[in-house]
Motif scaffolding. Structure first.
Motif, short mmCIF file in Angstrom:
data_model
loop_
_atom_site.label_atom_id
_atom_site.label_comp_id
_atom_site.label_asym_id
_atom_site.label_seq_id
_atom_site.Cartn_x
_atom_site.Cartn_y
_atom_site.Cartn_z
N ASP A 1 47.39 35.80 36.09
CA ASP A 1 45.99 35.68 36.50
C ASP A 1 45.05 35.88 35.32
OD1 ASP A 1 46.63 35.32 39.27
OD2 ASP A 1 47.03 37.46 39.39
N SER B 1 45.08 32.89 33.08
CA SER B 1 44.28 31.80 33.64
C SER B 1 42.80 32.01 33.36
CB SER B 1 44.52 31.69 35.15
OG SER B 1 45.85 31.35 35.44
N ARG B 2 42.35 33.25 33.53
CA ARG B 2 40.93 33.54 33.27
C ARG B 2 40.61 33.38 31.78
NH1 ARG B 2 41.91 37.28 37.61
NH2 ARG B 2 42.70 38.86 36.18
N ALA C 1 44.61 26.72 44.00
CA ALA C 1 44.36 27.14 42.61
C ALA C 1 43.35 26.22 41.94
CB ALA C 1 45.67 27.16 41.82
N PHE D 1 39.84 27.03 43.10
CA PHE D 1 39.27 28.20 42.44
C PHE D 1 38.77 27.85 41.03
CE2 PHE D 1 41.93 30.76 45.48
CZ PHE D 1 40.85 31.36 46.13
N GLN E 1 36.32 33.71 38.17
CA GLN E 1 36.63 33.14 39.48
C GLN E 1 37.92 32.33 39.48
OE1 GLN E 1 34.93 33.95 42.16
NE2 GLN E 1 33.48 35.15 40.94
N LYS F 1 41.83 31.64 39.21
CA LYS F 1 42.95 32.46 39.67
C LYS F 1 44.27 31.83 39.27
CE LYS F 1 40.41 34.08 43.77
NZ LYS F 1 40.23 35.46 43.37
N ASP G 1 47.05 35.63 42.22
CA ASP G 1 45.77 35.81 42.89
C ASP G 1 45.52 34.74 43.96
OD1 ASP G 1 44.91 38.15 41.84
OD2 ASP G 1 43.45 37.30 40.44
N THR G 2 45.96 33.53 43.67
CA THR G 2 45.81 32.45 44.65
C THR G 2 46.58 32.77 45.93
OG1 THR G 2 45.52 30.77 42.93
CG2 THR G 2 46.19 30.00 45.10
N SER H 1 44.94 35.56 47.85
CA SER H 1 43.71 35.15 48.52
C SER H 1 43.98 34.54 49.89
CB SER H 1 42.95 34.14 47.65
OG SER H 1 43.65 32.91 47.56
#
Length: 270
Positions: A133, A136-137, A211, A214, A226, A228, A232-233, A236
């Protein structure tokens, strides 16, 4: 055209077939582990992340874990080489020489090359220990710093989401059947592969589509936070009105996709 497809499919010979089947087995291992970890998360027992990093950590904790991680890494390299051979020589089937098919195989080769690098880096102890995660951010943040970065990120998110929808629709339509050589297989085996392919493909497509959504949202908000990763996906999904049961369903689907990958390793026409 059909003869051309068969001819190009045979150019890789036994080496291409071995690479394809080893790659599919390795992919199956990762998806089964990710699905199992996601089920744990759904029932409140999630310690490790339900993504590739968590799957590798889970695998490494087993007896001969380091050897197993290396084996998966080599398998993903085989997956990359198989897709690369399809891009160069054409895929199996009557339309395997089409430019669109070659381009798709080339994109898949790049994707599996990135995955292989990640797995082998982990096996060598030099992998990025950040969560999927966070990675990805970070990637989203760096992309947004480029000229027109917000648009590039949005476009990437749309592409991922569309790819997810396509994966799910193709699974529901059972297009995977045209890639299978199940002559002589029992009716029960055929039905089982259909169930695995449909349920597994829809679950996989759902995760990709979510994904991608997001990522689009991150672009619209100009907020990399925001975006993910897979973990995190998946988490969620438990926040939806369906509660943790949607996560359980998707997690089970990912396990089934892993099993489907193993079935493909047995019956895939290469």
């Amino acid at each position: 055209m059909a003869r051309g497809g068969v001819r190009t499919a045979s150019r890789g010979g036994t080496g291409r077939e071995v690479a394809a089947r080893c790659g599919l087995v390795a992919r199956g291992v990762l998806y089964v582990l990710i699905g199992v970890l996601a089920v744990r998360v759904a029932f409140g027992g999630g310690g490790q992340e339900a993504d590739r990093q968590g799957a590798l950590q889970e695998l490494a904790a087993q007896p001969f874990g380091k050897v197993l991680v290396w084996a998966v890494g080599v398998g993903i390299v085989c997956m990359m080489l198989w897709r690369l051979s399809e891009a160069v020589f054409g895929a199996a089937g009557p339309d395997g020489d089409k430019a669109s098919k070659r381009a798709t195989s080339a994109a898949r080769a790049v994707f599996y090359g990135v995955v292989a690098f990640s797995v082998l880096s982990f096996a060598a102890g030099a992998g990025n220990r950040q969560s999927g995660d966070q990675q990805s951010r970070d990637m989203t943040s760096k992309a947004m710093e480029l000229p027109g970065g917000q648009w590039w990120v949005g476009a990437a998110g749309v592409a991922i989401a569309v790819a997810g929808v396509v994966v799910a629709v193709q699974a529901a339509r059972r297009t995977f059947r045209k890639h299978l050589a199940m002559t002589g297989a029992s009716q029960g085996a055929r039905k089982a592969v259909d169930v695995l392919g449909i349920a597994g493909g829809i679950a996989r497509g759902t995760v990709f589509a979510a994904a991608g959504g997001f990522v689009v949202y991150a672009a619209v908000r100009f907020d990399p936070g925001q975006a993910k990763g897979m973990d995190d996906t998946l988490r969620s999904l438990a926040q939806t009105p369906a509660g943790p049961w949607l996560l359980v369903a998707v997690a089970a689907g990912l396990v089934l996709f892993g099993l489907f990958s193993w079935a493909m390793a047995r019956w895939r026409r290469v």
